[in-house]
Design an enzyme around this catalytic site. Structure first.
Site, PDB file in Angstrom:
ATOM      1  N   SER A  18       0.811  -1.226   0.000  1.00 50.39           N
ATOM      2  CA  SER A  18       0.000   0.000   0.000  1.00 50.39           C
ATOM      3  C   SER A  18       0.835   1.263   0.000  1.00 50.39           C
ATOM      4  CB  SER A  18      -0.937   0.007   1.213  1.00 50.39           C
ATOM      5  OG  SER A  18      -0.195  -0.055   2.424  1.00 50.39           O
ATOM      6  N   ASP A 189      -0.406   5.751  12.293  1.00 53.53           N
ATOM      7  CA  ASP A 189      -0.423   4.307  12.502  1.00 53.53           C
ATOM      8  C   ASP A 189       0.981   3.726  12.528  1.00 53.53           C
ATOM      9  OD1 ASP A 189       0.353   4.391   9.854  1.00 53.53           O
ATOM     10  OD2 ASP A 189      -1.315   3.183   9.095  1.00 53.53           O
ATOM     11  N   HIS A 192       1.927   3.890   7.531  1.00 56.53           N
ATOM     12  CA  HIS A 192       1.600   4.563   6.269  1.00 56.53           C
ATOM     13  C   HIS A 192       2.038   6.028   6.334  1.00 56.53           C
ATOM     14  CE1 HIS A 192      -1.154   1.082   6.276  1.00 56.53           C
ATOM     15  NE2 HIS A 192      -0.897   1.084   4.974  1.00 56.53           N
TER      16      HIS A 192
END
Length: 211
Positions: A18, A189, A192
Site C-alpha cells: 500500500s 499508525d 503509512h
C-alpha cells in the site's frame, strides 16, 4: 552536471504494497499520491529533457509471496530497465498476529524474496533499488513490536547479494523523528507515511538515483 541514472527511453518500475500503491489503481492513477508520484515529479522538474517511463505496480496489503505470484505479469512482462521493491511490513504484521517466531519464518521470507530477485537478475538484468521496511512509533497508541530490524537485516543481505541500491528508509525516519520530536511522519499508525513521510522516502530514493 546531470548525473541522473535514468536516461531517456528508460522504464522505471516500482512494486510493493500500500505504501507504493497509494491509490494508483483508483483516483490517483497511474502513479498514486505517494513517494512514487513525488519521485516522478521531482525528476521531471529537474530533468525535463529526459523522457522516462514510470510504472507503479503497488498493491495494498501485499506480501512478498504475493509479489512472487504476480511477478510474471507485473515485472517480467513489463521488462523494466530499473526496478524498485518495497515489501515486508505486511509479512511482519502477519507474523506477529500469528505468533510465528523469526527463526521459523524469516528464512522462508528471505528465500521467497531471493527467488524474485534472482529472476530479475537472470531474465531482465535490471539494476535494483531495495527499500528497508519501517515502523515509526511517534504519537501512536500501543506501538506494535514488529520485527523491523530482523526483516531489514535480511534486506541488507539481499541488497549486498544482488548489488542493489539499499534505501535505508527506516534509519532516515529514525533520524527525522529524533531531529523533530513530536512531528508526525505517518498517518498516526506508524506504517503509512503522510505527505512529509512520502517526500522523505522520495528524497532517500533519489539520493541513490544520483538526482
Amino acid at each position: 552536471m546531470n548525473n541522473l541514472l535514468f536516461e531517456s527511453g528508460d522504464k522505471v518500475l516500482f512494486i510493493g504494497d500500500s505504501i507504493t500503491d497509494c491509490g494508483r489503481r483508483g483516483d490517483h492513477a497511474p502513479y498514486g499520491h505517494g513517494y512514487v508520484r513525488k519521485i516522478t515529479e521531482l525528476i521531471t522538474a529537474k530533468y525535463p529533457e529526459r523522457d522516462i517511463t514510470y510504472v507503479n505496480k503497488g498493491i495494498g496489503g501485499d506480501i512478498v509471496e504475493g509479489l512472487e505470484n504476480r511477478w510474471d505479469t507485473d515485472v517480467i512482462e513489463e521488462n523494466p530497465d530499473w526496478l524498485s521493491v518495497k515489501i515486508g511490513i505486511n509479512n511482519a504484521s502477519r507474523q506477529l498476529n500469528q505468533g510465528v517466531s523469526n527463526e521459523d519464518y524469516l528464512p522462508e521470507w528471505q528465500d521467497c524474496y531471493r527467488r524474485i530477485l534472482t529472476r530479475v537478475k537472470n531474465e531482465l538484468d535490471a539494476p535494483l533499488f531495495l527499500f528497508e521496511i519501517f515502523y515509526i512509533p511517534e504519537d501512536v497508541e500501543n506501538p506494535r513490536p514488529l520485527a523491523v530490524d530482523a526483516y531489514n537485516a535480511c534486506i541488507h543481505k539481499l541488497a549486498d547479494e544482488f548489488d542493489a541500491h539499499l534505501i535505508q528508509i527506516n534509519d532516515a525516519f529514525d533520524n527525522a523523528v529524533a531531529a523533530r520530536p513530536g512531528a508526525l511522519w505517518t498517518t498516526r499508525d506508524g506504517v503509512h507515511p503522510n505527505a512529509e513521510g512520502h517526500t522523505l522516502m522520495a528524497l532517500e530514493f533519489l539520493k541513490h538515483a544520483d538526482w
